[in-house]
Motif scaffolding. Structure first.
Motif, PDB file in Angstrom:
ATOM      1  N   GLY A 192       0.818  -1.204   0.000  1.00  0.00           N
ATOM      2  CA  GLY A 192       0.000   0.000   0.000  1.00  0.00           C
ATOM      3  C   GLY A 192       0.850   1.251   0.000  1.00  0.00           C
ATOM      4  N   PRO A 193       0.247   2.411  -0.293  1.00  0.00           N
ATOM      5  CA  PRO A 193       0.997   3.658  -0.417  1.00  0.00           C
ATOM      6  C   PRO A 193       1.266   4.351   0.915  1.00  0.00           C
ATOM      7  N   ILE A 194       2.407   5.011   0.981  1.00  0.00           N
ATOM      8  CA  ILE A 194       2.763   5.922   2.069  1.00  0.00           C
ATOM      9  C   ILE A 194       3.099   7.256   1.425  1.00  0.00           C
ATOM     10  N   THR A 195       2.422   8.317   1.848  1.00  0.00           N
ATOM     11  CA  THR A 195       2.521   9.629   1.206  1.00  0.00           C
ATOM     12  C   THR A 195       2.371  10.719   2.263  1.00  0.00           C
ATOM     13  N   THR A 196       2.430  11.974   1.826  1.00  0.00           N
ATOM     14  CA  THR A 196       2.210  13.061   2.785  1.00  0.00           C
ATOM     15  C   THR A 196       0.759  13.511   2.825  1.00  0.00           C
ATOM     16  N   THR A 197      -0.048  13.127   1.837  1.00  0.00           N
ATOM     17  CA  THR A 197      -1.456  13.510   1.819  1.00  0.00           C
ATOM     18  C   THR A 197      -2.321  12.319   1.425  1.00  0.00           C
ATOM     19  N   VAL A 198      -3.590  12.379   1.814  1.00  0.00           N
ATOM     20  CA  VAL A 198      -4.519  11.329   1.426  1.00  0.00           C
ATOM     21  C   VAL A 198      -4.735  11.343  -0.083  1.00  0.00           C
ATOM     22  N   GLU A 199      -4.764  12.523  -0.676  1.00  0.00           N
ATOM     23  CA  GLU A 199      -4.956  12.608  -2.119  1.00  0.00           C
ATOM     24  C   GLU A 199      -3.857  11.862  -2.865  1.00  0.00           C
ATOM     25  N   ASP A 200      -2.627  12.047  -2.443  1.00  0.00           N
ATOM     26  CA  ASP A 200      -1.530  11.338  -3.101  1.00  0.00           C
ATOM     27  C   ASP A 200      -1.638   9.829  -2.903  1.00  0.00           C
ATOM     28  N   ALA A 201      -2.077   9.401  -1.724  1.00  0.00           N
ATOM     29  CA  ALA A 201      -2.274   7.971  -1.499  1.00  0.00           C
ATOM     30  C   ALA A 201      -3.335   7.424  -2.442  1.00  0.00           C
ATOM     31  N   ALA A 202      -4.395   8.186  -2.660  1.00  0.00           N
ATOM     32  CA  ALA A 202      -5.458   7.759  -3.566  1.00  0.00           C
ATOM     33  C   ALA A 202      -4.952   7.645  -4.998  1.00  0.00           C
ATOM     34  N   ILE A 203      -4.118   8.569  -5.413  1.00  0.00           N
ATOM     35  CA  ILE A 203      -3.551   8.529  -6.760  1.00  0.00           C
ATOM     36  C   ILE A 203      -2.706   7.271  -6.947  1.00  0.00           C
ATOM     37  N   VAL A 204      -1.829   7.000  -5.981  1.00  0.00           N
ATOM     38  CA  VAL A 204      -0.963   5.832  -6.089  1.00  0.00           C
ATOM     39  C   VAL A 204      -1.782   4.547  -6.064  1.00  0.00           C
ATOM     40  N   LEU A 205      -2.768   4.476  -5.175  1.00  0.00           N
ATOM     41  CA  LEU A 205      -3.584   3.262  -5.086  1.00  0.00           C
ATOM     42  C   LEU A 205      -4.312   2.990  -6.394  1.00  0.00           C
ATOM     43  N   THR A 206      -4.799   4.032  -7.041  1.00  0.00           N
ATOM     44  CA  THR A 206      -5.492   3.848  -8.317  1.00  0.00           C
ATOM     45  C   THR A 206      -4.587   3.169  -9.338  1.00  0.00           C
ATOM     46  N   VAL A 207      -3.304   3.471  -9.284  1.00  0.00           N
ATOM     47  CA  VAL A 207      -2.345   2.887 -10.228  1.00  0.00           C
ATOM     48  C   VAL A 207      -2.024   1.443  -9.875  1.00  0.00           C
ATOM     49  N   ILE A 208      -1.768   1.152  -8.603  1.00  0.00           N
ATOM     50  CA  ILE A 208      -1.262  -0.177  -8.255  1.00  0.00           C
ATOM     51  C   ILE A 208      -2.358  -1.213  -8.050  1.00  0.00           C
ATOM     52  N   ALA A 209      -3.608  -0.791  -7.883  1.00  0.00           N
ATOM     53  CA  ALA A 209      -4.695  -1.742  -7.664  1.00  0.00           C
ATOM     54  C   ALA A 209      -5.040  -2.471  -8.958  1.00  0.00           C
ATOM     55  N   GLY A 210      -5.467  -3.719  -8.831  1.00  0.00           N
ATOM     56  CA  GLY A 210      -5.910  -4.461  -9.997  1.00  0.00           C
ATOM     57  C   GLY A 210      -5.628  -5.942  -9.893  1.00  0.00           C
ATOM     58  N   SER A 211      -6.332  -6.717 -10.692  1.00  0.00           N
ATOM     59  CA  SER A 211      -6.216  -8.176 -10.656  1.00  0.00           C
ATOM     60  C   SER A 211      -4.896  -8.653 -11.242  1.00  0.00           C
ATOM     61  N   ASP A 212      -4.450  -9.789 -10.735  1.00  0.00           N
ATOM     62  CA  ASP A 212      -3.207 -10.427 -11.182  1.00  0.00           C
ATOM     63  C   ASP A 212      -3.472 -11.928 -11.245  1.00  0.00           C
ATOM     64  N   PRO A 213      -3.355 -12.553 -12.396  1.00  0.00           N
ATOM     65  CA  PRO A 213      -3.657 -13.978 -12.509  1.00  0.00           C
ATOM     66  C   PRO A 213      -2.760 -14.857 -11.644  1.00  0.00           C
ATOM     67  N   LEU A 214      -1.607 -14.336 -11.214  1.00  0.00           N
ATOM     68  CA  LEU A 214      -0.716 -15.113 -10.364  1.00  0.00           C
ATOM     69  C   LEU A 214      -1.050 -14.997  -8.878  1.00  0.00           C
ATOM     70  N   ASP A 215      -1.976 -14.111  -8.532  1.00  0.00           N
ATOM     71  CA  ASP A 215      -2.381 -13.924  -7.137  1.00  0.00           C
ATOM     72  C   ASP A 215      -3.883 -14.137  -7.033  1.00  0.00           C
ATOM     73  N   PRO A 216      -4.323 -15.330  -6.631  1.00  0.00           N
ATOM     74  CA  PRO A 216      -5.762 -15.633  -6.606  1.00  0.00           C
ATOM     75  C   PRO A 216      -6.580 -14.692  -5.742  1.00  0.00           C
ATOM     76  N   ALA A 217      -5.963 -14.080  -4.737  1.00  0.00           N
ATOM     77  CA  ALA A 217      -6.709 -13.168  -3.867  1.00  0.00           C
ATOM     78  C   ALA A 217      -7.218 -11.941  -4.607  1.00  0.00           C
ATOM     79  N   THR A 218      -6.631 -11.631  -5.778  1.00  0.00           N
ATOM     80  CA  THR A 218      -6.975 -10.399  -6.494  1.00  0.00           C
ATOM     81  C   THR A 218      -8.036 -10.604  -7.569  1.00  0.00           C
ATOM     82  N   VAL A 219      -8.710 -11.743  -7.554  1.00  0.00           N
ATOM     83  CA  VAL A 219      -9.649 -12.046  -8.643  1.00  0.00           C
ATOM     84  C   VAL A 219     -10.735 -10.980  -8.780  1.00  0.00           C
ATOM     85  N   GLU A 220     -11.133 -10.331  -7.683  1.00  0.00           N
ATOM     86  CA  GLU A 220     -12.176  -9.306  -7.736  1.00  0.00           C
ATOM     87  C   GLU A 220     -11.628  -7.892  -7.902  1.00  0.00           C
ATOM     88  N   ALA A 221     -10.325  -7.732  -7.906  1.00  0.00           N
ATOM     89  CA  ALA A 221      -9.747  -6.393  -7.821  1.00  0.00           C
ATOM     90  C   ALA A 221     -10.164  -5.492  -8.979  1.00  0.00           C
TER      91      ALA A 221
END
Length: 464
Positions: A192-221
């Motif tokens: 997860g993101p570490i930033t100086t503002t919540v807005e920046d954390a939201a920006i980073v999370l939008t980029v890194i979130a998403g499904s990965d076929p190699l990680d079954p836990a992310t099937v709904e991401a």
């Protein structure tokens, strides 16, 4: 300030000891791209970012702070890193961490690794930076980068973020891929993101979130993720019922409790309706079951990770090999041992009935019978508490010890947890935690954003 990156210093010459390695040619790329972009624009093109050194990149070793992995460079990007690069981010380097993410010993020292040494809290170098994402939080706090990625199994994003005066967000487990990240537990691990503002954390999370076929836990991401920055609402506290986890508060310092009470009034002033929750789930029972889960999954998951590395680079192919390596390497055990590794090695695998029962118990008690029940019975959409008290001293014999934590429920349940700076305890920063139900990441970020816009409590450290 002029960072150690700008000065061209080796990572271990930074006074904070926040960095382990720098990416080849990263700064020249960042300098060029930063002329045309900044994280606040909503794009990550040209944005410099640091990664905790348990996250693989194709151009740097990934050590988890251990000498056993010092040559671990399989030349691959973790999926979250690939997402960052695709969004235009510049990976500057790797941050120091508590070795093996604080899972080698119950006596481990937060922010210390045999590879990176001791990371220092910039508000007081004699106090802990907390762990295990210590370097990521400190690097952001002192301005080495506007954002860093940490990982959390229980508290390893939110605690260092809180005690170093920055924002930290632990997403719902399964929102962000864990592939090619040195693991502890597939039940609880997340980046997860570490930033100086919540807005920046939201920006980073939008980029890194998403499904990965190699990680079954992310099937709904992919279905669950949204544009987290667009979902932020400065008025989201107005008319919102929030539960105050009073049953946790006795464990915090008096100073942190006082700061928290002041901030409860700020939440009321922003229109929130606060509901005191005086009884919670059995935290001792949750911790006992979760510990068995962590020990069992550590052996299984770490063995699988080590098997995926290059044997010429990583001769330690199993947890048993790592234990033997540590026993023969004095630099590894100079400060503490490896009794948790030994306990993990003695576990019996994912088919062990005791493990299966413990996992079902911990997830049920923390999630449906914990966070979910408290929110439903009190008709609230989020829970709050102090994240932790002031950073404790690095002296193990000092009476100023760790006081209070809100991380376990969300960590064990796999639910989202945001910490935002709320003030100071004896001059040391402390954060307020916002916790929600599974996949409530957008709402938790929005509530934290509204609180942040109301209070603006962060004060950066004075760094020479």
């Amino acid at each position: 300030m002029v960072s150690s990156i700008e000065k061209g210093l080796p990572a271990n010459e930074s006074p904070s000891n926040a960095l382990i390695s720098l990416a080849p040619t990263a700064w020249s790329r960042a300098d060029e791209q930063m002329r045309v972009a900044h994280i606040g624009t909503g794009s990550m093109f040209g944005v410099p970012i640091l990664l905790k050194d348990n996250i693989e990149t194709r151009d740097m070793p990934t050590t988890a702070g251990s000498l056993a992995l010092v040559d671990n460079a399989p030349g691959r990007d973790a999926p979250l890193v690939a997402r960052l690069r695709e969004a235009g981010a510049v990976i500057l380097g790797k941050t120091n961490l508590s070795e093996w993410a604080n899972i080698r010993s119950s006596n481990s020292i937060s922010g210390w690794s045999a590879v990176g040494g001791q990371t220092r809290n910039p508000y007081d170098p004699e106090r802990t930076p907390c762990g295990s994402s210590a370097g990521s939080a400190v690097a952001v706090a002192i301005g080495l980068a506007p954002a860093a990625i940490g990982t959390e199994t229980n508290g390893s994003i939110v605690c260092p973020a809180s005690v170093n005066g920055v924002v930290g967000f632990k997403p719902t487990v399964g929102l962000v891929s864990r592939t090619h990240i040195v693991p502890i537990s597939h039940s609880q691990d997340t980046a997860g993101p570490i930033t100086t503002t919540v807005e920046d954390a939201a920006i980073v999370l939008t980029v890194i979130a998403g499904s990965d076929p190699l990680d079954p836990a992310t099937v709904e991401a992919d279905v669950r993720k949204v544009d987290y920055r667009a979902a932020l609402d400065a008025n989201s506290l107005h008319g919102t019922r929030i539960g105050v986890m009073r049953f946790l508060l006795a464990n915090y310092s008096a100073e942190t409790r006082a700061v928290f009470e002041t901030n409860l009034q700020a939440l009321r002033d922003a229109g929130a309706e606060l509901v005191d929750i005086t009884e919670g789930p059995d935290m001792r029972a949750i911790s006992t079951a979760a510990f068995q889960v962590l020990m069992t999954e550590l052996k299984v998951d770490l063995n699988a990770y080590l098997a995926s590395t290059d044997p010429e680079q990583v001769p330690t192919r199993t947890l048993a090999d790592v234990i033997a390596f540590n026993a023969a390497e004095p630099r590894e055990t100079v400060l503490f041992g490896q009794e948790l590794f030994l306990q993990a090695e003695a576990t019996k695998g994912l088919d062990d009935p005791d493990y299966i029962e413990a996992r079902a118990t911990s997830l049920r008690m923390a999630g449906p019978e914990g966070i979910d029940r408290m929110m439903a019975q009190n008709r609230v959409v989020a829970l709050i508490a102090p994240t932790t008290s002031r950073a404790w001293t690095n002296d193990p014999n000092d009476d100023d010890r760790s006081q209070g934590s809100s991380s376990s429920l969300a960590a064990v349940a796999g639910y989202p947890h945001l910490t935002v700076p709320m003030g100071f305890d004896r001059g040391m920063p402390v954060g307020i935690s916002f916790i929600g139900g599974k996949w409530d990441d957008a709402r938790i970020l929005s509530l934290g954003f509204a609180y942040e816009q109301k209070t603006h409590a962060r004060r950066p450290p004075t760094v020479p």
